[in-house]
Design a protein around this motif. Structure first.
Motif, PDB file in Angstrom:
ATOM      1  N   UNK A  46       0.826  -1.211   0.000  1.00 17.89           N
ATOM      2  CA  UNK A  46       0.000   0.000   0.000  1.00 17.89           C
ATOM      3  C   UNK A  46       0.861   1.264   0.000  1.00 17.89           C
ATOM      4  N   UNK A  47       2.152   1.133   0.342  1.00 17.23           N
ATOM      5  CA  UNK A  47       2.990   2.316   0.534  1.00 17.23           C
ATOM      6  C   UNK A  47       4.105   2.480  -0.487  1.00 17.23           C
ATOM      7  N   UNK A  48       4.600   1.339  -1.029  1.00 18.65           N
ATOM      8  CA  UNK A  48       5.796   1.448  -1.859  1.00 18.65           C
ATOM      9  C   UNK A  48       6.044   0.176  -2.672  1.00 18.65           C
ATOM     10  N   UNK A  49       6.943   0.293  -3.672  1.00 21.91           N
ATOM     11  CA  UNK A  49       7.419  -0.892  -4.389  1.00 21.91           C
ATOM     12  C   UNK A  49       8.486  -1.553  -3.543  1.00 21.91           C
ATOM     13  N   UNK A  50       8.407  -2.870  -3.433  1.00 24.92           N
ATOM     14  CA  UNK A  50       9.360  -3.620  -2.612  1.00 24.92           C
ATOM     15  C   UNK A  50      10.060  -4.622  -3.535  1.00 24.92           C
ATOM     16  N   UNK A  51      11.382  -4.635  -3.496  1.00 26.58           N
ATOM     17  CA  UNK A  51      12.114  -5.593  -4.324  1.00 26.58           C
ATOM     18  C   UNK A  51      13.298  -6.165  -3.543  1.00 26.58           C
ATOM     19  N   UNK A  52      13.595  -7.438  -3.811  1.00 32.53           N
ATOM     20  CA  UNK A  52      14.803  -8.071  -3.278  1.00 32.53           C
ATOM     21  C   UNK A  52      15.537  -8.687  -4.453  1.00 32.53           C
ATOM     22  N   UNK A  53      16.843  -8.431  -4.542  1.00 29.42           N
ATOM     23  CA  UNK A  53      17.618  -9.142  -5.570  1.00 29.42           C
ATOM     24  C   UNK A  53      18.924  -9.652  -4.990  1.00 29.42           C
ATOM     25  N   UNK A  54      19.437 -10.676  -5.672  1.00 29.59           N
ATOM     26  CA  UNK A  54      20.754 -11.217  -5.317  1.00 29.59           C
ATOM     27  C   UNK A  54      21.773 -10.446  -6.140  1.00 29.59           C
ATOM     28  N   UNK A  55      22.688  -9.748  -5.478  1.00 31.00           N
ATOM     29  CA  UNK A  55      23.723  -9.018  -6.213  1.00 31.00           C
ATOM     30  C   UNK A  55      24.947  -9.909  -6.342  1.00 31.00           C
ATOM     31  N   UNK A  56      25.877  -9.515  -7.200  1.00 29.19           N
ATOM     32  CA  UNK A  56      27.036 -10.400  -7.340  1.00 29.19           C
ATOM     33  C   UNK A  56      28.100 -10.136  -6.283  1.00 29.19           C
ATOM     34  N   UNK A  57      28.098  -8.946  -5.650  1.00 28.88           N
ATOM     35  CA  UNK A  57      29.177  -8.667  -4.689  1.00 28.88           C
ATOM     36  C   UNK A  57      28.724  -8.198  -3.302  1.00 28.88           C
ATOM     37  N   UNK A  58      27.449  -7.884  -3.111  1.00 30.30           N
ATOM     38  CA  UNK A  58      26.982  -7.400  -1.798  1.00 30.30           C
ATOM     39  C   UNK A  58      25.926  -8.302  -1.155  1.00 30.30           C
ATOM     40  N   UNK A  59      25.776  -9.523  -1.661  1.00 30.59           N
ATOM     41  CA  UNK A  59      24.755 -10.416  -1.122  1.00 30.59           C
ATOM     42  C   UNK A  59      23.374  -9.964  -1.550  1.00 30.59           C
ATOM     43  N   UNK A  60      22.371 -10.317  -0.750  1.00 29.81           N
ATOM     44  CA  UNK A  60      21.006  -9.928  -1.099  1.00 29.81           C
ATOM     45  C   UNK A  60      20.800  -8.447  -0.780  1.00 29.81           C
ATOM     46  N   UNK A  61      19.921  -7.813  -1.566  1.00 31.78           N
ATOM     47  CA  UNK A  61      19.708  -6.366  -1.455  1.00 31.78           C
ATOM     48  C   UNK A  61      18.207  -6.095  -1.330  1.00 31.78           C
ATOM     49  N   UNK A  62      17.829  -5.262  -0.358  1.00 29.73           N
ATOM     50  CA  UNK A  62      16.430  -4.828  -0.201  1.00 29.73           C
ATOM     51  C   UNK A  62      16.280  -3.427  -0.773  1.00 29.73           C
ATOM     52  N   UNK A  63      15.301  -3.275  -1.674  1.00 32.00           N
ATOM     53  CA  UNK A  63      15.079  -1.998  -2.353  1.00 32.00           C
ATOM     54  C   UNK A  63      13.633  -1.547  -2.149  1.00 32.00           C
ATOM     55  N   UNK A  64      13.424  -0.307  -1.737  1.00 28.82           N
ATOM     56  CA  UNK A  64      12.067   0.254  -1.611  1.00 28.82           C
ATOM     57  C   UNK A  64      11.953   1.448  -2.551  1.00 28.82           C
ATOM     58  N   UNK A  65      10.949   1.451  -3.413  1.00 26.82           N
ATOM     59  CA  UNK A  65      10.773   2.522  -4.398  1.00 26.82           C
ATOM     60  C   UNK A  65      12.075   2.860  -5.118  1.00 26.82           C
ATOM     61  N   UNK A  66      12.810   1.842  -5.512  1.00 25.33           N
ATOM     62  CA  UNK A  66      14.027   2.068  -6.291  1.00 25.33           C
ATOM     63  C   UNK A  66      15.238   2.516  -5.493  1.00 25.33           C
ATOM     64  N   UNK A  67      15.108   2.562  -4.152  1.00 25.14           N
ATOM     65  CA  UNK A  67      16.223   3.032  -3.322  1.00 25.14           C
ATOM     66  C   UNK A  67      16.708   1.902  -2.410  1.00 25.14           C
ATOM     67  N   UNK A  68      18.024   1.651  -2.416  1.00 22.81           N
ATOM     68  CA  UNK A  68      18.595   0.574  -1.604  1.00 22.81           C
ATOM     69  C   UNK A  68      18.395   0.874  -0.117  1.00 22.81           C
ATOM     70  N   UNK A  69      17.828  -0.071   0.607  1.00 17.20           N
ATOM     71  CA  UNK A  69      17.660   0.061   2.061  1.00 17.20           C
ATOM     72  C   UNK A  69      18.756  -0.680   2.795  1.00 17.20           C
TER      73      UNK A  69
END
Ligand code: SAM
Length: 306
Positions: A46-69
């Protein structure tokens, strides 16, 4: 097509194919990029886009509205500092409130303090909590502590309802002031924080980057000097995956027993019980605590003039 649109909202743009680029009006003209191994989750709350991806050098990454958390590799530099800077600056913190911080990393750090009896957290977005529990177990482990009580809701409204003088410490682990976190940077919010703290209680809020957001910092400092009658200090840490590679914190105390943030009176790195059932501290120590308050001259000049 809709798939492409939602990908772009998450920052997987076509700037460099296969890379996540953090493009935002908050840092015009630059965009840090990470190579994407695999997208693990994409959703819209209801508040934002939420994404998780596996990066090649920083492990898993949490992103909210296109901004790394957070990323698995460098989250320690943020979570340990935003938590231990305030909690190591006062003797025996007992009641702690976290606003935001739905990933649970700050809870994990607060729970290292054996004096703490009650840990409340108010996060607006349940999806952040659920996603963190699923994809970031070493961060969401903070929720396993029986002292933790989770409230899903707006931190601004939550604080307004808190009886005066309730907390020893309040930690505001918010996202940037575009979107649901906007009010967490405004004067009325700081006023309710001050009211909810006991005399000599402390607050630590995420306070952006001296390289990118000096105008936001100036406003925060000016407001805090008016509202907090104890100490008002700015500190910072390095976080490679945050825009400009660093982030600051505003540390303030209310009128009462004086808090000298630069000289921790409650040094956790000497307390072995803090790490018995948890991984050891990776970033925080008493030396870096004091060093975090040393500012580059250009920032010092502006912050001290407010
Ligand atoms: N702990 C993270 C790290 O390691 O860098 C950083 C950010 S944390 C995920 C920020 C959280 O603040 C988000 O989950 C967001 O939903 C939450 N938030 C934003 N506005 C809020 C509000 N008004 N009340 C409560 N939580 C809010």
């Amino acid at each position: 097509d809709t798939n492409n649109t939602s990908k772009e909202a998450d920052g997987i743009s076509s700037v460099i194919p296969g890379w996540f680029s953090e493009i935002s009006p908050m840092w015009p003209g630059e965009a840090h990029s990470l190579k994407v191994e695999k997208v693990l989750f994409q959703g819209k709350s209801d508040y934002q886009n939420v994404m998780v991806f596996q990066s090649s050098t920083y492990g898993k990454v949490l992103v909210l509205d296109g901004v790394i958390q957070l990323t698995e590799r460098d989250e320690c530099a943020y979570q340990e500092m935003i938590t231990h800077l305030p909690l190591c600056s006062i003797p025996n913190p007992k009641k702690v409130l976290v606003i935001g911080g739905g990933d649970g990393g700050v809870l994990r750090e607060v729970s290292r303090h054996s004096s703490v009896e009650q840990i409340d957290i108010c996060e607006i977005d349940k999806m952040v909590v659920d996603v963190s529990k699923q994809y970031f177990p070493d961060v969401a482990v903070g929720y396993d502590d029986p002292r933790v009580k989770l409230h899903i809701g707006d931190g601004v409204a939550f604080l307004k309802a808190v009886p005066e003088g309730t907390y020893d410490a309040i930690i505001v682990d918010s996202s940037d002031p575009i979107g649901p976190a906007q009010e967490l940077f405004e004067k009325p919010f700081f006023e309710s924080v001050a009211k909810a703290l006991r005399p000599g209680g402390v607050v630590c809020t995420q306070a952006e980057s001296i390289w990118l957001h000096m105008h936001i910092i100036e406003d925060i400092v000016a407001n805090c000097r008016q509202i907090f009658k104890g100490s008002v200090n700015y500190a910072w840490t390095t976080v490679p995956t945050y825009p400009s590679g660093m982030i600051g914190f505003m540390l303030c105390s209310t009128e009462g027993p004086l808090v000298d943030f630069k000289h921790p009176v409650n040094p956790i790195d000497k307390d072995e019980s803090c790490c018995k059932s948890k991984r050891p501290l990776k970033f925080y120590n008493s030396e870096i605590h004091s060093a975090a308050f040393c500012l580059p001259s250009f920032a010092k000049k502006v912050i001290e003039s407010k």
